[in-house]
Design an enzyme around this catalytic site. Sequence first.
Site, PDB file in Angstrom:
ATOM      1  N   ASN A  62       0.749  -1.300  -0.089  1.00 35.80           N
ATOM      2  CA  ASN A  62       0.160  -0.020  -0.049  1.00 35.80           C
ATOM      3  C   ASN A  62       0.710   1.292   0.135  1.00 35.80           C
ATOM      4  O   ASN A  62       0.509   2.213  -0.538  1.00 35.80           O
ATOM      5  CB  ASN A  62      -0.977   0.154   1.305  1.00 35.80           C
ATOM      6  CG  ASN A  62      -1.939  -1.130   1.311  1.00 35.80           C
ATOM      7  OD1 ASN A  62      -2.282  -1.564   2.487  1.00 35.80           O
ATOM      8  ND2 ASN A  62      -2.542  -1.650   0.302  1.00 35.80           N
ATOM      9  N   ARG A  65       1.400   4.514  -2.515  1.00 36.73           N
ATOM     10  CA  ARG A  65       0.408   5.245  -2.925  1.00 36.73           C
ATOM     11  C   ARG A  65      -0.354   5.761  -1.507  1.00 36.73           C
ATOM     12  O   ARG A  65      -1.691   6.469  -1.883  1.00 36.73           O
ATOM     13  CB  ARG A  65      -0.714   4.792  -3.776  1.00 36.73           C
ATOM     14  CG  ARG A  65      -1.476   3.444  -3.292  1.00 36.73           C
ATOM     15  CD  ARG A  65      -2.090   2.484  -4.199  1.00 36.73           C
ATOM     16  NE  ARG A  65      -2.934   1.609  -3.789  1.00 36.73           N
ATOM     17  CZ  ARG A  65      -2.596   0.318  -3.415  1.00 36.73           C
ATOM     18  NH1 ARG A  65      -1.217  -0.044  -3.417  1.00 36.73           N
ATOM     19  NH2 ARG A  65      -3.133  -0.566  -2.846  1.00 36.73           N
ATOM     20  N   CYS A 178      -6.614  -2.922  -8.573  1.00 36.19           N
ATOM     21  CA  CYS A 178      -5.190  -2.416  -8.281  1.00 36.19           C
ATOM     22  C   CYS A 178      -4.526  -3.494  -8.246  1.00 36.19           C
ATOM     23  O   CYS A 178      -3.165  -3.434  -8.578  1.00 36.19           O
ATOM     24  CB  CYS A 178      -5.271  -1.377  -7.308  1.00 36.19           C
ATOM     25  SG  CYS A 178      -6.286  -0.023  -7.418  1.00 36.19           S
TER      26      CYS A 178
END
Length: 321
Positions: A62, A65, A178
């Site tokens: 994570n 971003r 994603c």
Amino acid sequence: MSRYARQMVLPEIGDEGQARLANARVLVVGAGGLGCPALSYLAGAGVGSIRIVDADVVEKSNLHRQPLYAMTDIGRPKAEAARRALSAYNPEIEILADVRRLEPANAASLCKNADIVIDAADSFAVTYTLSDHCLASGQAFVSASVLGFAGYAGGFCGGRAPSVRAVFPDLPQSAANCATAGVSGPAVGILGSLQAQMALSCLLGLEPSPLGRMISLDLRQFTTSSFSFRNAPEPEDGFGFVSVEDIADSDFVVDLRGVEEAPDVVTTGACRSTVDDVEALAGQARGLRTVLCCRSGLRAWNAGLRLQQAGGTDICLIALG
């Protein structure tokens, strides 16, 4: 007030606008790539009360971003880690953390008293659940989505704009995420920042309002576009989302997940099927409310379309996560 001096000098804000922000209550669903910049700028602007809803924990993948988090946050609930970071950043405001999923069963209670609802979860089920609630309640709703280098942010509902369903009445046959397709950190950062600005503009009552407008961008091609959808009609039908606890004994329940994905069906008595085979169940479903279940809601949506074509009329969906 030195903290807010650089924005209070703007004639659109001033003392009155800053007081409005201090009295505002905002719900942010999702503390990931979109949520991190949105939360940071809302807290920085002095929004008086921010509630964060997110059931996930921080992972190392994570961090490229989600700059609210550090390596020491890995494994911690995002809502709690974000609350700590934002409280250290601006101790003058109230930050509330809810470590749970947004579902149809809790949407009304979580949205209650919020002046504006921000969807930063990037989930079909969450977006449509929140949009349906905000359309009915008259609350302003800001939603965004991003994949790869491209995405959009838009303002919906609020008593003066159509819902998400008016702009996106249908979901795609399939969709990446994603994890499978990848995502650019700056792309989610820009779109999350756009969500924050849209929310602040609504809270300040600025005109033209962002409600009924959408901004899309493609950072691979460095192009942007903006359009108004204020006159878009609400669709006459559409599949609503419900929670597992909303399942009734009289419902015809279909679990679209495979055995490897989910060894146990969603509830006792549920049958298994696939999207391609669901039309064979039309006879069994006739006259009953049909509840279609999958992980994200996308398979359930497409199965619902097939059942509808086969004569099904009372269909709802569950996204199990």
